[in-house]
Structure formats: C-alpha cells, structure tokens
Design a protein around this motif. Structure first.
Motif, short mmCIF file in Angstrom:
data_model
loop_
_atom_site.label_atom_id
_atom_site.label_comp_id
_atom_site.label_asym_id
_atom_site.label_seq_id
_atom_site.Cartn_x
_atom_site.Cartn_y
_atom_site.Cartn_z
N THR A 354 30.56 29.70 33.46
CA THR A 354 29.25 29.73 34.12
C THR A 354 29.30 30.31 35.52
O THR A 354 28.27 30.57 36.13
CB THR A 354 28.72 28.29 34.22
OG1 THR A 354 29.83 27.47 34.68
CG2 THR A 354 28.26 27.77 32.88
N VAL A 355 30.52 30.47 36.06
CA VAL A 355 30.66 31.00 37.42
C VAL A 355 31.74 32.08 37.42
O VAL A 355 32.52 32.20 36.48
CB VAL A 355 31.06 29.89 38.43
CG1 VAL A 355 29.93 28.91 38.65
CG2 VAL A 355 32.33 29.16 37.98
N ARG A 356 31.78 32.84 38.51
CA ARG A 356 32.81 33.89 38.64
C ARG A 356 33.78 33.49 39.74
O ARG A 356 33.37 33.08 40.82
CB ARG A 356 32.14 35.21 39.00
CG ARG A 356 33.13 36.38 39.19
CD ARG A 356 32.39 37.72 39.35
NE ARG A 356 31.55 37.74 40.55
CZ ARG A 356 32.00 38.09 41.76
NH1 ARG A 356 33.26 38.45 41.93
NH2 ARG A 356 31.17 38.10 42.80
N LEU A 357 35.07 33.62 39.44
CA LEU A 357 36.10 33.22 40.40
C LEU A 357 36.65 34.45 41.11
O LEU A 357 37.08 35.41 40.47
CB LEU A 357 37.23 32.52 39.65
CG LEU A 357 38.34 31.89 40.49
CD1 LEU A 357 37.80 30.76 41.35
CD2 LEU A 357 39.45 31.37 39.58
N GLU A 358 36.60 34.43 42.43
CA GLU A 358 37.18 35.53 43.22
C GLU A 358 38.37 34.96 43.99
O GLU A 358 38.27 33.89 44.58
CB GLU A 358 36.12 36.04 44.19
CG GLU A 358 36.58 37.22 45.03
CD GLU A 358 35.68 37.45 46.25
OE1 GLU A 358 34.56 36.92 46.30
OE2 GLU A 358 36.16 38.14 47.17
N ILE A 359 39.47 35.69 43.96
CA ILE A 359 40.67 35.20 44.61
C ILE A 359 41.16 36.20 45.66
O ILE A 359 41.27 37.39 45.36
CB ILE A 359 41.80 34.95 43.58
CG1 ILE A 359 41.34 33.89 42.58
CG2 ILE A 359 43.08 34.53 44.27
CD1 ILE A 359 42.28 33.70 41.40
N THR A 360 41.41 35.75 46.85
CA THR A 360 41.99 36.60 47.89
C THR A 360 43.37 36.05 48.24
O THR A 360 43.49 34.89 48.64
CB THR A 360 41.13 36.58 49.18
OG1 THR A 360 39.78 36.43 48.81
CG2 THR A 360 41.32 37.82 50.00
N ALA A 361 44.37 36.91 48.10
CA ALA A 361 45.73 36.46 48.40
C ALA A 361 46.00 36.53 49.90
O ALA A 361 45.54 37.43 50.58
CB ALA A 361 46.74 37.33 47.65
N GLY A 362 46.72 35.57 50.41
CA GLY A 362 47.11 35.54 51.82
C GLY A 362 48.62 35.72 51.95
O GLY A 362 49.27 36.27 51.06
N HIS A 363 49.16 35.19 53.02
CA HIS A 363 50.59 35.37 53.29
C HIS A 363 51.44 34.47 52.40
O HIS A 363 50.94 33.55 51.74
CB HIS A 363 50.89 35.08 54.76
CG HIS A 363 50.40 33.74 55.23
ND1 HIS A 363 51.10 32.59 55.00
CD2 HIS A 363 49.27 33.37 55.88
CE1 HIS A 363 50.43 31.56 55.50
NE2 HIS A 363 49.30 32.00 56.04
N GLY A 364 52.74 34.75 52.38
CA GLY A 364 53.66 33.93 51.59
C GLY A 364 55.06 34.02 52.17
O GLY A 364 55.41 35.01 52.80
N ALA A 365 55.82 32.97 51.98
CA ALA A 365 57.21 32.98 52.45
C ALA A 365 57.99 31.94 51.67
O ALA A 365 57.45 30.90 51.29
CB ALA A 365 57.28 32.64 53.93
N GLU A 366 59.26 32.24 51.43
CA GLU A 366 60.05 31.24 50.72
C GLU A 366 60.62 30.20 51.68
O GLU A 366 60.62 30.39 52.90
CB GLU A 366 61.14 31.88 49.88
CG GLU A 366 62.07 32.79 50.61
CD GLU A 366 62.98 33.50 49.61
OE1 GLU A 366 64.21 33.31 49.70
OE2 GLU A 366 62.46 34.25 48.77
#
Ligand code: BES
Ligand code: MN
Length: 455
Positions: A354-366
């Motif tokens: 019923t809805v649309r999912l938008e994803i924005t990726a940010g930073h990452g580190a191990e």
C-alpha cells in the motif's frame, strides 16, 4: 619530565581560557550554514599550534580543511613517529532549549567545563596539544616525532580524510595513531580502548498519498504511511531484544572468555547505569550484560523519526510520508556492505504494497579491534597509570571512529584509544561537558606517553 609536569601544573588557568576560545567556534559539520565557522576554527587551531611551537598548516580538502601540525624535526632524526588524531567539528547543539547555558559560550561549574564539543572532541585533543606545548616551551627533548592530524568531518563520516590519507601517505607514515576521542568509566578509572564498533547509516521514507489528506474525508481508505513505517520498524526486534533480520548476525565473532571477564570489571553497576540514563528499566539483547550489549554486540537504532504535523495543537491529516533515520552498530566479523544489503532487502520484503519504500544509503564502516598485548598498548597502559595513579582497565568502545580502519588499511598502522570522556559527559546531548580532572590528567598522560612509547 619534572619541568614538563610542572609547566602543565602551573598553566591550567590559561589552558582553560584557550580551550574556551576553541569551544566558542560553532563548528557543526552537519549543518552547511556553519561551513565558515569550521574554516575559522581550523585557522584558529593552526595559529594556536604555531604559537606553541609546532609547524602548522590548514590543508584544504574537498570538504572541511584538515589541520596538520608537526613538532620540529632534527634532520636525519630516527625517532619513532606518532600521529595524534582528533576532530574539531562538533555535533549539532539542538535541542537548544535544554541547555542550561548556551552551547558555544563555555561555562565552568565546579570541575566541569560545559560546551558543545568540550568532551567530543576539542577538550580531548587539546590535552595532547598542551602536553606537547609543555615539552616545547620547557626545552625538554621530545623522544618521539609527533604530528597532529585534526579533521573537520568526523561527525559526518570523515569523507574527505580518506582521500587525504591516500594523497599524503608518505608524510603520514608513522608507527601508530594516538586518539583521545573515546571514554573512560570514571575519573578514577583510566582505560585503554582496544576496539570500536562499526556502523551503517541509512534513511528510509515510506510514501503514501500524493499529498497530506484530510483525515476525516479520506482517513480509513488509505494506509497511513506513519503507521506503515511503525509496523515495519516494530518487527525489527523480538521481545528478547534480538534483531530478527535474517543474516544480521552472520560472521559475528563471539566474545572470548577473557573479554567477558574483563567486561565484568567495568565499574558501573546496572542500577547506576539505569539512573544515569534516566530509564525505568534497562533493555537489551538477552544473554549479554549491559557492558557487552553496548560495546560488543551489534544494534539497530532509530535515530530520528518524522512524519506529519509537528507544530503545536492538532491538525487532522493523513501524512503523505514518514521517515526514519537509522544506524546499525556493527562488531568484528560483520561486513558493512553485506549487513546493509540484508537489512535493506528485508525492509523491502516486509513493506506493505500500500506504500512505496524509498531508501537512501549513508556512511558505513567496519568495527575495529587490535591486540592490547603489543608494545605500544603496553606503553599506553603505563602512561595512563602514571598520570591517573590507578591501574587502567582494557575496554571495547561502543562508539565508532570510522577513519581508524583507513589508518590501518592505507597506512598500515593501529590506533591507541586513550579516551578521556566520562559516561556522564553528555556527548551528542544537551549540556555536554568535559571534566577538568580528565583534562589535566589527560595532559600528563600524553606527556608520559611519548616517554613510554620511545622505550
Ligand atoms: N568520539 C565519538 C566516538 C566514540 C565515543 C567512540 C565514545 C567511543 C566512545 C565520535 O566523535 C563519534 O561520535 N563518532 C560517530 C561516528 C559516526 C558519525 C560515523 C558515532 O560513533 O556515532
Ligand atoms: Mn561524536
């Protein structure tokens, strides 16, 4: 060493005034309007480094500048070389109304100095600068060559610094990094950090109707995106605090017996922690102590949650969208890219049609761990004991300093984590402070450290 320690003891009031000047810059890296303040802070810092006898430069990057300052070198010197890393950028001060005094007008109360950035990280890196000043101004030979690397983007993921490391590899060749940007359990309990958690950041937006709707006219016939988002997020954890996302824990290296025993020594009772944090009850993954949960286990946290009308009074709408800012903390064995993939795939899978999912990726580190058995760590433990008059504990840190992984990968060296922050310092929160005993003992620790590291 006596002249150095005497110098430190005799100049505390001036040091405090200077740290106050440093703290007056609102160097908030997350807010673009503060860019000039970051530039001005970097210039002030470089000038200060020059005044204390270092050779300092403000080096431009694609983002905020890096301040690089070196102790005078004798030609053909074969001293060990250590780099003190720190950051002059700070977290946003909001919510302002919760501060007892303005965040960028430093205030001393008892043995605490209140200001945004006081503990994270200006006060901590300034302690090292003052120790080195004491050597230079008393004419005491420094047993190590030192470089200060102070950046302005740590709180937003250190984007420009890895390029800087690549292009200045030669200049930055060193034996190890020394970082005071973490914590210690109590003023009488110094600590050497030997690990940090990793992190992945992203934002998810759930889109519903094309515009905010009258909730009386249309409510009931459309999915409310705020409720859809709430339902998605409510599925992340089970009742025992475990993350239900398939594969989330893949590769996690279990804690050793030694580590679990060391964590038991962390001098904070559950009741104390509960009181400090102001919660009714602690809550975390079953089977782990709070110290383990917050330093050595992965997490999924909502950092911000927004939808609909935020003003005063009521407004009867079905909002068009709902958004969550999320970070997961990672531990050794987890690969950031893979965890991100698994989390996002699962979110997409459970999102209702019923809805649309938008994803924005940010930073990452191990995550980062290194062995506390080596020579540099042992030297650091001795320096801590000399300055604080107590045996330090070993601890893993729950927070993240993503750039330490690049120090290892690009420059091939480890980072010693000599945290001077206290659990009640309110890092990232209103009324951030830095304890002046930690400041003073931190200076002594730094002074001893160069002796011990050169042995
Ligand atoms: N100084 C902290 C990191 C920290 C604090 C580590 C206490 C261990 C104990 C640093 O300034 C910080 O806040 N880092 C961010 C990194 C993020 C923005 C990528 C963090 O941990 O949230
Ligand atoms: Mn921080």
């Amino acid at each position: 060493m006596k002249p150095v320690l005497d110098y430190l003891r005799n100049h505390q009031p001036r040091f405090l005034a200077e740290l106050g000047d440093y703290l007056r810059f609102p160097s908030v890296s997350a807010q673009p309007e503060h860019q000039p303040d970051l530039q001005a802070c970097a210039e002030w810092l470089a000038r200060h480094c020059t005044q204390i006898g270092l050779t300092a430069e403000v080096r431009p990057t694609a983002g905020n500048p890096v301040v690089l300052a070196r102790t005078p070198r004798t030609a053909g010197s074969r001293k060990p070389h250590y780099i003190v890393y720190g950051h002059y950028d700070v977290q946003p001060p909001e919510p302002l109304e919760l501060w007892q005094s303005p965040p960028f007008e430093p205030r001393v109360a008892g043995r605490n100095l209140f200001a945004r950035g006081s503990t994270d990280n200006k006060g901590q890196n300034f302690a090292h600068l003052k120790a080195v000043e004491a050597y230079l101004k008393t004419g005491t030979p420094l047993p190590c060559d030192l470089t200060f690397l102070l950046e302005g983007e740590e709180e937003v993921g250190s984007r420009s610094l890895s390029t800087f490391l690549q292009t200045n590899r030669k200049e930055l060749a060193c034996d190890a990094f020394v970082i005071s940007d973490t914590g210690m359990p109590a003023p009488n309990c110094p600590a050497l950090g030997y690990g940090l958690r990793g992190i992945i950041a992203f934002e998810i937006t759930v889109h519903g109707p094309a515009r905010d709707l009258h909730s009386g006219i249309f409510g009931g016939a459309v999915e409310n995106p705020a409720i859809a988002l709430a339902r998605i997020l409510a599925q992340v954890h089970d009742a025992r605090g475990r993350i239900r996302i398939p594969g989330f824990y893949d590769g996690v290296i279990p804690l050793t017996k030694f580590e679990r025993a060391e964590m038991k020594r962390f001098p904070m009772k559950d009741a104390q922690l509960k009181k400090l944090l102001g919660v009714r009850q602690l809550f975390g993954e079953a089977g782990y102590s709070p110290t383990e949960q917050r330093t050595a286990r992965p997490t999924f946290e909502i950092n911000g949650l927004t939808s609909g009308y935020q003003g005063s009074g009521s407004k009867t709408i079905v909002p068009a969208w709902a958004r969550a800012k999320i970070t997961c903390r990672l531990v050794p064995g987890q690969v950031p890219g893979q965890v991100r993939k698994k989390v996002l795939a699962w979110l997409k899978k459970i999102c209702p049609p019923t809805v649309r999912l938008e994803i924005t990726a940010g930073h990452g580190a191990e995550a980062y761990v290194f062995s506390p058995d080596g020579k540099p760590a042992q030297a650091a433990l001795r320096a801590l004991e000399q300055a604080f008059g107590r045996k330090p504990i070993l601890m893993r840190e729950g927070g993240s300093i993503p750039i330490v992984n690049q120090f290892k990968q690009i420059l091939g060296v480890d980072s010693l984590l000599l945290g001077l922050g206290l659990p009640d310092d309110n890092a990232h929160s209103p009324n951030e402070k830095f304890n002046l005993d930690c400041f003073e003992k931190g200076q002594a620790m730094s002074a001893w450290l160069w002796q011990e590291l050169a042995k």
